[in-house]
Design a protein around this motif. Structure first.
Motif, PDB file in Angstrom:
ATOM      1  N   SER A  33      63.366  21.179   4.015  1.00  0.00           N
ATOM      2  CA  SER A  33      62.940  22.562   4.147  1.00  0.00           C
ATOM      3  C   SER A  33      61.720  22.791   3.267  1.00  0.00           C
ATOM      4  O   SER A  33      61.555  22.137   2.233  1.00  0.00           O
ATOM      5  CB  SER A  33      64.064  23.503   3.732  1.00  0.00           C
ATOM      6  OG  SER A  33      65.151  23.393   4.631  1.00  0.00           O
ATOM      7  N   THR A  52      63.276  26.005   7.605  1.00  0.00           N
ATOM      8  CA  THR A  52      64.161  24.858   7.515  1.00  0.00           C
ATOM      9  C   THR A  52      63.493  23.595   8.039  1.00  0.00           C
ATOM     10  O   THR A  52      62.455  23.636   8.689  1.00  0.00           O
ATOM     11  CB  THR A  52      65.456  25.112   8.283  1.00  0.00           C
ATOM     12  OG1 THR A  52      65.138  25.549   9.615  1.00  0.00           O
ATOM     13  CG2 THR A  52      66.311  26.161   7.596  1.00  0.00           C
ATOM     14  N   GLY A  99      62.140  21.469  -0.399  1.00  0.00           N
ATOM     15  CA  GLY A  99      63.547  21.456  -0.729  1.00  0.00           C
ATOM     16  C   GLY A  99      63.885  20.357  -1.721  1.00  0.00           C
ATOM     17  O   GLY A  99      63.238  19.319  -1.776  1.00  0.00           O
ATOM     18  N   SER A 100      64.914  20.598  -2.496  1.00  0.00           N
ATOM     19  CA  SER A 100      65.288  19.641  -3.540  1.00  0.00           C
ATOM     20  C   SER A 100      66.044  18.438  -2.979  1.00  0.00           C
ATOM     21  O   SER A 100      66.200  17.430  -3.660  1.00  0.00           O
ATOM     22  CB  SER A 100      66.132  20.330  -4.611  1.00  0.00           C
ATOM     23  OG  SER A 100      67.285  20.908  -4.016  1.00  0.00           O
ATOM     24  N   SER A 104      68.327  20.757   3.124  1.00  0.00           N
ATOM     25  CA  SER A 104      68.744  21.896   2.315  1.00  0.00           C
ATOM     26  C   SER A 104      68.442  23.194   3.048  1.00  0.00           C
ATOM     27  O   SER A 104      67.733  23.219   4.061  1.00  0.00           O
ATOM     28  CB  SER A 104      68.052  21.883   0.960  1.00  0.00           C
ATOM     29  OG  SER A 104      66.672  22.140   1.116  1.00  0.00           O
ATOM     30  N   ASN A 107      67.267  29.144   0.561  1.00  0.00           N
ATOM     31  CA  ASN A 107      67.401  30.077  -0.547  1.00  0.00           C
ATOM     32  C   ASN A 107      66.488  29.630  -1.677  1.00  0.00           C
ATOM     33  O   ASN A 107      66.110  28.462  -1.760  1.00  0.00           O
ATOM     34  CB  ASN A 107      68.855  30.101  -1.039  1.00  0.00           C
ATOM     35  CG  ASN A 107      69.784  30.689  -0.012  1.00  0.00           C
ATOM     36  OD1 ASN A 107      69.472  31.696   0.607  1.00  0.00           O
ATOM     37  ND2 ASN A 107      70.927  30.050   0.189  1.00  0.00           N
ATOM     38  N   ASP A 110      67.152  26.445  -3.498  1.00  0.00           N
ATOM     39  CA  ASP A 110      67.143  25.195  -2.753  1.00  0.00           C
ATOM     40  C   ASP A 110      65.856  24.400  -2.937  1.00  0.00           C
ATOM     41  O   ASP A 110      65.766  23.253  -2.519  1.00  0.00           O
ATOM     42  CB  ASP A 110      67.340  25.466  -1.258  1.00  0.00           C
ATOM     43  CG  ASP A 110      68.752  25.905  -0.923  1.00  0.00           C
ATOM     44  OD1 ASP A 110      68.909  26.801  -0.066  1.00  0.00           O
ATOM     45  OD2 ASP A 110      69.699  25.366  -1.517  1.00  0.00           O
TER      46      ASP A 110
END
Length: 124
Positions: A33, A52, A99-100, A104, A107, A110
């Motif tokens: 994401s 996403t 994204g991490s 993910s 939010n 994330d």
């Protein structure tokens, strides 16, 4: 380590548009994401928009909903932020984020990797 490079910032007048771009490398881009955040001096970085990994779901901060559009091109490892109807409150440094972890959500928590940022200044 993920590398994110933003471009497209600048100085515009209120009501005008800008399109920010972010080029990602060292990442399997289609699995992550992506998002945009912004920050002004003295304030915390705030979420602007997220998309996403497959591009099917997007989310926006209330202050930009209806004016900004996030999109991605997985073939180019790129994410974009189209900003229309800019106003002085949109003045900030804009950061691209990834994204991490794969798959993910979008939010704020994330996201775990950040670019160097690009300045957007809107004159009224």
């Amino acid at each position: 380590q993920v590398q994110l490079a933003e471009s497209g910032g600048g100085l515009v007048q209120a009501g005008e548009s800008l399109r920010l771009s972010c080029a990602a490398s060292r990442i399997t881009f289609s699995l992550f994401s992506m998002g945009w955040f912004r920050q002004v001096p003295g304030k915390e970085r705030e979420f602007v928009a997220g998309i996403t990994w497959g591009g099917r779901t997007t989310d926006y901060a209330g202050s930009v909903k209806g004016r900004f559009t996030i999109s991605r091109d997985n073939a180019k490892n790129a994410v974009y932020l189209q900003m229309n109807g800019l106003n002085s409150d949109d003045t900030a440094v804009y950061y691209c984020a990834a994204g991490s972890r794969p798959y993910s959500g979008i939010n704020s928590a994330d996201f775990g990797s950040w670019g160097q940022g690009t300045q957007v200044t809107v004159s009224s």
